[in-house]
Scaffold this active site. Sequence first.
Site, short mmCIF file in Angstrom:
data_model
loop_
_atom_site.label_atom_id
_atom_site.label_comp_id
_atom_site.label_asym_id
_atom_site.label_seq_id
_atom_site.Cartn_x
_atom_site.Cartn_y
_atom_site.Cartn_z
N THR A 194 -36.61 -9.06 -45.55
CA THR A 194 -35.60 -8.79 -44.51
C THR A 194 -36.07 -7.73 -43.52
O THR A 194 -35.65 -7.72 -42.37
CB THR A 194 -34.25 -8.38 -45.14
OG1 THR A 194 -34.38 -7.10 -45.78
CG2 THR A 194 -33.79 -9.41 -46.15
N LEU A 240 -32.21 -7.98 -40.66
CA LEU A 240 -31.06 -8.86 -40.86
C LEU A 240 -31.22 -9.47 -42.26
O LEU A 240 -32.07 -10.32 -42.49
CB LEU A 240 -31.03 -9.94 -39.77
CG LEU A 240 -29.84 -10.89 -39.80
CD1 LEU A 240 -28.50 -10.16 -39.91
CD2 LEU A 240 -29.85 -11.79 -38.58
N HIS A 241 -30.42 -9.00 -43.20
CA HIS A 241 -30.67 -9.28 -44.61
C HIS A 241 -30.13 -10.66 -45.08
O HIS A 241 -30.89 -11.57 -45.32
CB HIS A 241 -30.04 -8.19 -45.49
CG HIS A 241 -30.47 -6.80 -45.15
ND1 HIS A 241 -31.74 -6.30 -45.38
CD2 HIS A 241 -29.79 -5.78 -44.57
CE1 HIS A 241 -31.82 -5.05 -44.98
NE2 HIS A 241 -30.65 -4.70 -44.49
N ASP A 242 -28.82 -10.77 -45.20
CA ASP A 242 -28.21 -11.87 -45.96
C ASP A 242 -28.45 -13.29 -45.42
O ASP A 242 -28.61 -14.22 -46.22
CB ASP A 242 -26.70 -11.62 -46.10
CG ASP A 242 -26.41 -10.39 -46.95
OD1 ASP A 242 -25.31 -9.83 -46.84
OD2 ASP A 242 -27.30 -9.99 -47.74
N ASN A 244 -30.95 -14.68 -44.58
CA ASN A 244 -32.22 -15.24 -45.11
C ASN A 244 -31.97 -16.09 -46.35
O ASN A 244 -32.72 -17.04 -46.62
CB ASN A 244 -33.19 -14.10 -45.44
CG ASN A 244 -33.81 -13.49 -44.20
OD1 ASN A 244 -34.71 -14.07 -43.60
ND2 ASN A 244 -33.29 -12.35 -43.78
#
Length: 314
Positions: A194, A240-242, A244
């Site tokens: 991320t 931008l984590h989630d 992915n």
Amino acid sequence: MARKIIIDTDPGQDDAVAILLALASPELEVLGITAVAGNIPLKLTQTNTRKVCEVASRPDVKVYAGAVRPMVRPLVTAEHVHGDNGLNGIELPEPVMPLQEQHGVDYIIETLMKEESGTVTLCPLGPLTNIAMALTREPKIAERIKEIVLMGGGYFEGGNITPAAEFNIYVDPHAADVVFKSGVPIVVLPLDVTHKVLTTEKRIAAIRAINTHPAEVVASLLEFFERFDEEKYGTDGGPLHDPNVIAYLLKPELYSGRHCNVEIEIYSELTMGETVVDWWGVTDRTKNAYFINDVDADGFFSLLTERLARLPNY
Ligand code: RIB
Ligand code: CA
């Protein structure tokens, strides 16, 4: 045949984008969404989950409230990142769609026991409390879960809430320990991925240029969300984590990693919640997870932008 998923989430601006990406993608059938305490308390995460479904014009989605706190440790939240209501960046109306009566953990168990074995993927985007409680309450579900594809942990990138631990794992390390020892096939989208997916000005402008209300919501949420990490990392945009997790389901070819052993620190306060990853195979521990460490970030944002454009304008 669409892939059946349950999203478990603590929205959270990045969770919101992940939910919108999933609801915009016909390859996925979102059976239901369970909220968990994490970025902000449960009352807000379940409300925010419903707000986001309404941004996608999907008031039909079944939303459940799950665990109100981690299994053992006290709840740690992240208002310093996500703001006081967890979706700071744009004012969204209070949700009209209902919260389901059933507890989120019971919903996960019931759905896994009802759906054909091996056909449901769990997509945790927050602390793993609901998943671990479901596995503990009904161990039979372990062999029925197709895969757990989660955002959490870090190895080469270290931690983001402590030097050693990533937030989702840190908040409920005991839950993570249960999940990583469950024997269920696990795919990990960690900070190592991320941190390579940055919400640069150009990428947010491309999302805003879609020129629909859902796109404006995403651009505004991300412009708020990124400020903390831009300050911390000195970058143009923040990780931008989630989303992915969802992008991996849609286009796994955007990602690469390796099967290795991942274990969770649950004893030392210094390294509590650390994902100890045997990336170099120096032990004979079971390779219990596919740990991803690389991503085609441009490919990710093209997919995200194209899908967000499919959401109905209003
Ligand atoms: O460390 C990043 C993770 O913690 C993301 O899921 C974010 O939403 C927060 O929950
Ligand atoms: Ca999250």
